[in-house]
Design a protein around this motif. Structure first.
Motif, PDB file in Angstrom:
ATOM      1  N   THR A 130     -28.860  31.597  -9.449  1.00  0.00           N
ATOM      2  CA  THR A 130     -29.593  30.897 -10.491  1.00  0.00           C
ATOM      3  C   THR A 130     -28.644  30.541 -11.633  1.00  0.00           C
ATOM      4  O   THR A 130     -27.506  31.006 -11.684  1.00  0.00           O
ATOM      5  CB  THR A 130     -30.755  31.749 -11.013  1.00  0.00           C
ATOM      6  N   GLY A 131     -29.117  29.706 -12.533  1.00  0.00           N
ATOM      7  CA  GLY A 131     -28.322  29.322 -13.691  1.00  0.00           C
ATOM      8  C   GLY A 131     -27.290  28.246 -13.393  1.00  0.00           C
ATOM      9  O   GLY A 131     -26.364  28.041 -14.170  1.00  0.00           O
ATOM     10  N   VAL A 132     -27.444  27.582 -12.253  1.00  0.00           N
ATOM     11  CA  VAL A 132     -26.549  26.478 -11.896  1.00  0.00           C
ATOM     12  C   VAL A 132     -27.409  25.245 -11.637  1.00  0.00           C
ATOM     13  O   VAL A 132     -28.584  25.355 -11.315  1.00  0.00           O
ATOM     14  CB  VAL A 132     -25.685  26.809 -10.652  1.00  0.00           C
ATOM     15  N   SER A 133     -26.808  24.072 -11.791  1.00  0.00           N
ATOM     16  CA  SER A 133     -27.544  22.832 -11.585  1.00  0.00           C
ATOM     17  C   SER A 133     -26.632  21.767 -11.004  1.00  0.00           C
ATOM     18  O   SER A 133     -25.482  21.621 -11.430  1.00  0.00           O
ATOM     19  CB  SER A 133     -28.114  22.324 -12.916  1.00  0.00           C
ATOM     20  N   ILE A 134     -27.154  21.056 -10.044  1.00  0.00           N
ATOM     21  CA  ILE A 134     -26.382  19.964  -9.462  1.00  0.00           C
ATOM     22  C   ILE A 134     -26.093  18.885 -10.498  1.00  0.00           C
ATOM     23  O   ILE A 134     -25.139  18.121 -10.366  1.00  0.00           O
ATOM     24  CB  ILE A 134     -27.089  19.394  -8.207  1.00  0.00           C
TER      25      ILE A 134
END
Length: 142
Positions: A105-109
């Motif tokens: 979690t805590g990542v985004s494309i």
């Protein structure tokens, strides 16, 4: 906010960069078990590596699921301690599947600053999931 086209381009850019950074012939859909596949996911809030059971026949899906449940302690102790098991997982298209997965979690494309750590996560976790599958595919298949 990104337009649909910008979002699509970011997804393409990420997967192209991932393929170049981690050249490997991933197993993914080539498990030789109908309805069972290994998948990468990277969205707006998380990244995920999963083993999905999408068999159209519910009885066969449950049969495969029971075999994976029997191997749960091995998967969690020797390969993926953070593995999450969901016998009923609802996809965005409202299709119900069974899924075993690990997530970050805590990542985004949409955030290129998280791409490097996400690529490392996806590669490491998929190699472990593939190793588990390679070692136990006969038990899952039979």
């Amino acid at each position: 906010m990104f337009s649909k086209e910008e979002s699509k381009q970011l997804r393409q850019d990420f997967w192209i960069a991932f393929g170049k950074s981690y050249p490997h012939k991933w197993l993914l859909y080539d498990t030789k078990i109908k309805g069972l596949s290994l998948k990468f996911h990277f969205g707006f809030k998380q990244a995920m590596v999963s083993m999905d059971i999408e068999h159209a026949d519910l009885a066969r899906r449950m049969e495969l699921w029971e075999k994976l449940i029997a191997l749960r302690s091995i998967l969690k102790e020797e390969y993926l301690p953070e593995a999450i098991y969901k016998d009923s997982y609802l996809l965005e298209n409202q299709k119900e599947i069974s899924r075993i997965y690990v997530e970050k979690t805590g990542v985004s494309i949409h955030n290129k600053d998280t791409w490097r750590e996400t690529m490392a996560f996806l590669e490491k976790q998929m190699l472990l999931l593939e190793a588990f599958f390679d070692d136990y595919q006969d038990s899952i298949r039979n």
